[in-house]
Motif scaffolding. Structure first.
Motif, PDB file in Angstrom:
ATOM      1  N   GLU A  75       0.838  -1.217   0.000  1.00 29.45           N
ATOM      2  CA  GLU A  75       0.000   0.000   0.000  1.00 29.45           C
ATOM      3  C   GLU A  75       0.863   1.253   0.000  1.00 29.45           C
ATOM      4  O   GLU A  75       0.610   2.204  -0.740  1.00 29.45           O
ATOM      5  N   ALA A  76       1.906   1.259   0.829  1.00 35.10           N
ATOM      6  CA  ALA A  76       2.818   2.408   0.867  1.00 35.10           C
ATOM      7  C   ALA A  76       3.505   2.576  -0.491  1.00 35.10           C
ATOM      8  O   ALA A  76       3.647   3.685  -1.005  1.00 35.10           O
ATOM      9  N   TYR A  77       3.901   1.450  -1.069  1.00 36.64           N
ATOM     10  CA  TYR A  77       4.577   1.472  -2.372  1.00 36.64           C
ATOM     11  C   TYR A  77       3.639   2.040  -3.449  1.00 36.64           C
ATOM     12  O   TYR A  77       4.011   2.933  -4.217  1.00 36.64           O
ATOM     13  N   ARG A  78       2.412   1.542  -3.457  1.00 35.52           N
ATOM     14  CA  ARG A  78       1.454   1.997  -4.473  1.00 35.52           C
ATOM     15  C   ARG A  78       1.095   3.465  -4.290  1.00 35.52           C
ATOM     16  O   ARG A  78       0.794   4.171  -5.262  1.00 35.52           O
ATOM     17  N   GLU A  79       1.128   3.934  -3.063  1.00 32.65           N
ATOM     18  CA  GLU A  79       0.880   5.347  -2.794  1.00 32.65           C
ATOM     19  C   GLU A  79       1.967   6.189  -3.483  1.00 32.65           C
ATOM     20  O   GLU A  79       1.676   7.201  -4.122  1.00 32.65           O
ATOM     21  N   SER A  80       3.220   5.723  -3.383  1.00 31.87           N
ATOM     22  CA  SER A  80       4.305   6.490  -4.016  1.00 31.87           C
ATOM     23  C   SER A  80       4.237   6.404  -5.539  1.00 31.87           C
ATOM     24  O   SER A  80       4.654   7.331  -6.239  1.00 31.87           O
ATOM     25  N   LEU A  81       3.673   5.302  -6.066  1.00 29.38           N
ATOM     26  CA  LEU A  81       3.554   5.171  -7.523  1.00 29.38           C
ATOM     27  C   LEU A  81       2.581   6.186  -8.116  1.00 29.38           C
ATOM     28  O   LEU A  81       2.673   6.536  -9.297  1.00 29.38           O
ATOM     29  N   LYS A  82       1.646   6.668  -7.267  1.00 26.48           N
ATOM     30  CA  LYS A  82       0.643   7.630  -7.755  1.00 26.48           C
ATOM     31  C   LYS A  82       1.293   8.881  -8.334  1.00 26.48           C
ATOM     32  O   LYS A  82       0.716   9.554  -9.181  1.00 26.48           O
ATOM     33  N   GLY A  83       2.473   9.211  -7.864  1.00 24.09           N
ATOM     34  CA  GLY A  83       3.167  10.422  -8.343  1.00 24.09           C
ATOM     35  C   GLY A  83       3.895  10.222  -9.659  1.00 24.09           C
ATOM     36  O   GLY A  83       4.434  11.172 -10.232  1.00 24.09           O
ATOM     37  N   LEU A  84       3.954   8.975 -10.170  1.00 24.00           N
ATOM     38  CA  LEU A  84       4.691   8.712 -11.416  1.00 24.00           C
ATOM     39  C   LEU A  84       3.979   9.316 -12.623  1.00 24.00           C
ATOM     40  O   LEU A  84       2.758   9.202 -12.748  1.00 24.00           O
ATOM     41  N   THR A  85       4.753   9.907 -13.517  1.00 26.90           N
ATOM     42  CA  THR A  85       4.198  10.444 -14.764  1.00 26.90           C
ATOM     43  C   THR A  85       5.174  10.093 -15.902  1.00 26.90           C
ATOM     44  O   THR A  85       6.292   9.648 -15.635  1.00 26.90           O
ATOM     45  N   PRO A  86       4.772  10.334 -17.159  1.00 27.26           N
ATOM     46  CA  PRO A  86       5.697  10.055 -18.272  1.00 27.26           C
ATOM     47  C   PRO A  86       7.042  10.777 -18.114  1.00 27.26           C
ATOM     48  O   PRO A  86       8.047  10.332 -18.675  1.00 27.26           O
ATOM     49  N   LYS A  87       7.065  11.859 -17.348  1.00 24.19           N
ATOM     50  CA  LYS A  87       8.343  12.585 -17.151  1.00 24.19           C
ATOM     51  C   LYS A  87       9.368  11.760 -16.375  1.00 24.19           C
ATOM     52  O   LYS A  87      10.558  12.095 -16.365  1.00 24.19           O
ATOM     53  N   ASP A  88       8.914  10.709 -15.698  1.00 22.69           N
ATOM     54  CA  ASP A  88       9.852   9.871 -14.942  1.00 22.69           C
ATOM     55  C   ASP A  88      10.630   8.901 -15.831  1.00 22.69           C
ATOM     56  O   ASP A  88      11.538   8.220 -15.351  1.00 22.69           O
ATOM     57  N   VAL A  89      10.258   8.843 -17.107  1.00 26.57           N
ATOM     58  CA  VAL A  89      11.041   8.041 -18.057  1.00 26.57           C
ATOM     59  C   VAL A  89      12.079   8.979 -18.670  1.00 26.57           C
ATOM     60  O   VAL A  89      11.721   9.961 -19.317  1.00 26.57           O
ATOM     61  N   THR A  90      13.354   8.696 -18.464  1.00 21.68           N
ATOM     62  CA  THR A  90      14.387   9.613 -18.972  1.00 21.68           C
ATOM     63  C   THR A  90      14.425   9.577 -20.500  1.00 21.68           C
ATOM     64  O   THR A  90      14.023   8.578 -21.125  1.00 21.68           O
ATOM     65  N   GLU A  91      14.928  10.668 -21.058  1.00 20.03           N
ATOM     66  CA  GLU A  91      15.101  10.755 -22.520  1.00 20.03           C
ATOM     67  C   GLU A  91      15.976   9.591 -22.993  1.00 20.03           C
ATOM     68  O   GLU A  91      15.724   8.997 -24.032  1.00 20.03           O
ATOM     69  N   GLU A  92      16.996   9.287 -22.199  1.00 19.88           N
ATOM     70  CA  GLU A  92      17.929   8.215 -22.569  1.00 19.88           C
ATOM     71  C   GLU A  92      17.200   6.873 -22.692  1.00 19.88           C
ATOM     72  O   GLU A  92      17.413   6.124 -23.647  1.00 19.88           O
ATOM     73  N   VAL A  93      16.319   6.599 -21.747  1.00 18.90           N
ATOM     74  CA  VAL A  93      15.568   5.334 -21.794  1.00 18.90           C
ATOM     75  C   VAL A  93      14.662   5.312 -23.023  1.00 18.90           C
ATOM     76  O   VAL A  93      14.646   4.352 -23.797  1.00 18.90           O
ATOM     77  N   ARG A  94      13.916   6.397 -23.224  1.00 17.28           N
ATOM     78  CA  ARG A  94      13.021   6.474 -24.390  1.00 17.28           C
ATOM     79  C   ARG A  94      13.782   6.289 -25.700  1.00 17.28           C
ATOM     80  O   ARG A  94      13.389   5.499 -26.564  1.00 17.28           O
ATOM     81  N   ASN A  95      14.895   7.035 -25.825  1.00 14.97           N
ATOM     82  CA  ASN A  95      15.676   6.975 -27.066  1.00 14.97           C
ATOM     83  C   ASN A  95      16.264   5.587 -27.287  1.00 14.97           C
ATOM     84  O   ASN A  95      16.327   5.105 -28.420  1.00 14.97           O
ATOM     85  N   THR A  96      16.691   4.940 -26.204  1.00 18.28           N
ATOM     86  CA  THR A  96      17.299   3.611 -26.332  1.00 18.28           C
ATOM     87  C   THR A  96      16.255   2.597 -26.809  1.00 18.28           C
ATOM     88  O   THR A  96      16.511   1.805 -27.729  1.00 18.28           O
ATOM     89  N   LEU A  97      15.068   2.640 -26.205  1.00 16.58           N
ATOM     90  CA  LEU A  97      14.008   1.696 -26.609  1.00 16.58           C
ATOM     91  C   LEU A  97      13.652   1.913 -28.087  1.00 16.58           C
ATOM     92  O   LEU A  97      13.505   0.956 -28.861  1.00 16.58           O
ATOM     93  N   GLU A  98      13.548   3.188 -28.468  1.00 13.50           N
ATOM     94  CA  GLU A  98      13.210   3.517 -29.849  1.00 13.50           C
ATOM     95  C   GLU A  98      14.295   3.041 -30.815  1.00 13.50           C
ATOM     96  O   GLU A  98      14.003   2.435 -31.860  1.00 13.50           O
ATOM     97  N   ALA A  99      15.548   3.306 -30.444  1.00 12.96           N
ATOM     98  CA  ALA A  99      16.678   2.921 -31.314  1.00 12.96           C
ATOM     99  C   ALA A  99      16.718   1.403 -31.489  1.00 12.96           C
ATOM    100  O   ALA A  99      16.974   0.903 -32.584  1.00 12.96           O
ATOM    101  N   LEU A 100      16.439   0.668 -30.422  1.00  6.67           N
ATOM    102  CA  LEU A 100      16.463  -0.803 -30.506  1.00  6.67           C
ATOM    103  C   LEU A 100      15.386  -1.295 -31.473  1.00  6.67           C
ATOM    104  O   LEU A 100      15.621  -2.179 -32.300  1.00  6.67           O
TER     105      LEU A 100
END
Ligand code: BG6
Ligand code: MG
Length: 211
Positions: A75-100
């Motif tokens: 429950e505590a963990y899921r509470e902290s997940l509520k704050g996650l947004t697409p901004k939490d994915v770094t550009e590097e991660v996005r670009n790497t997935l796309e490049a692959l």
């Protein structure tokens, strides 16, 4: 020949490993059980209940208590997940997935977490992968290779054709047990069995199997 990459989620695609640590730390503090970052490294990749057993090592609690503690942590963990947004994915991660993808590799998630789809939905990555295998698909969590075997099957590749990217010792063990090529990031870089060690996800693109 490598044709697919299977990513762990917590601590590889996202920094949700830190949310796990904080939720376990809050529970341990409440129970008066010592818990630190070093102990937390042993929880990486293992299931919620197996993690709880490690947190409570040396302490005796009833099965009923343990069930409640696991729920409290989640429950505590899921509470902290509520704050996650697409901004939490770094550009590097996005670009790497796309490049692959552009290079023709299949990409998949292989995570022990039952919260995987909730997390991927929150950060807008639910459809970014060719397949997802998670804690809801398996009976044995890492170091058992089951989740990676499910993932490789879903992208129609043999384990020998897949890299596994992991931050957990248990994850590297699982990759080796399943016949995958283990690539270590974060804490897993200290694992002697890793085939390659990377400091950040973008370095995947420079590996000889991918270049
Ligand atoms: C893994 C984490 O990804 O998922 C572990 O590395 C965690 O620390 C496990 O215990 C299970 O997660 P959940 O979200 O199902 O409690
Ligand atoms: Mg991890």
């Amino acid at each position: 020949m490598i044709k697919g990459i299977i990513f762990d989620l917590d601590g590889v695609i996202l920094s949700t490993d830190d949310f796990h640590y904080k939720a376990w730390k809050a529970l341990a503090d409440r129970l008066g059980v010592p818990f630190d970052r070093e102990k937390n490294n042993r929880l990486r990749g293992v299931s919620r209940m197996a993690s709880l057993e490690i947190v409570l090592e040396g302490y005796d609690f009833s099965e009923e208590d343990k069930k409640r503690f696991a729920e409290e942590k989640n429950e505590a963990y899921r509470e902290s997940l509520k704050g996650l947004t697409p901004k939490d994915v770094t550009e590097e991660v996005r670009n790497t997935l796309e490049a692959l993808h552009q290079k023709g590799f299949k990409i998949a998630i292989g995570s022990s977490s039952k919260n995987t789809k909730l997390i991927l939905t929150q950060v807008g990555l639910l459809n970014a992968f060719d397949a997802i295998a998670d804690g809801t698909d398996i009976t044995h969590s890492k170091p058992n290779p089951e989740v990676f075997l499910v993932a490789s099957k879903r992208i129609c590749l043999d384990p020998s054709e897949c890299i596994v990217v992991e931050d957990a010792f248990a994850g590297i063990d699982a990759a080796i047990a399943g016949g995958f090529l283990p690539v270590a990031i974060g804490d897993a870089r200290n694992h002697k069995g890793a085939a390659h060690r990377i400091d950040s996800l973008g370095q995947l693109l420079s590996l000889p199997e991918i270049r």
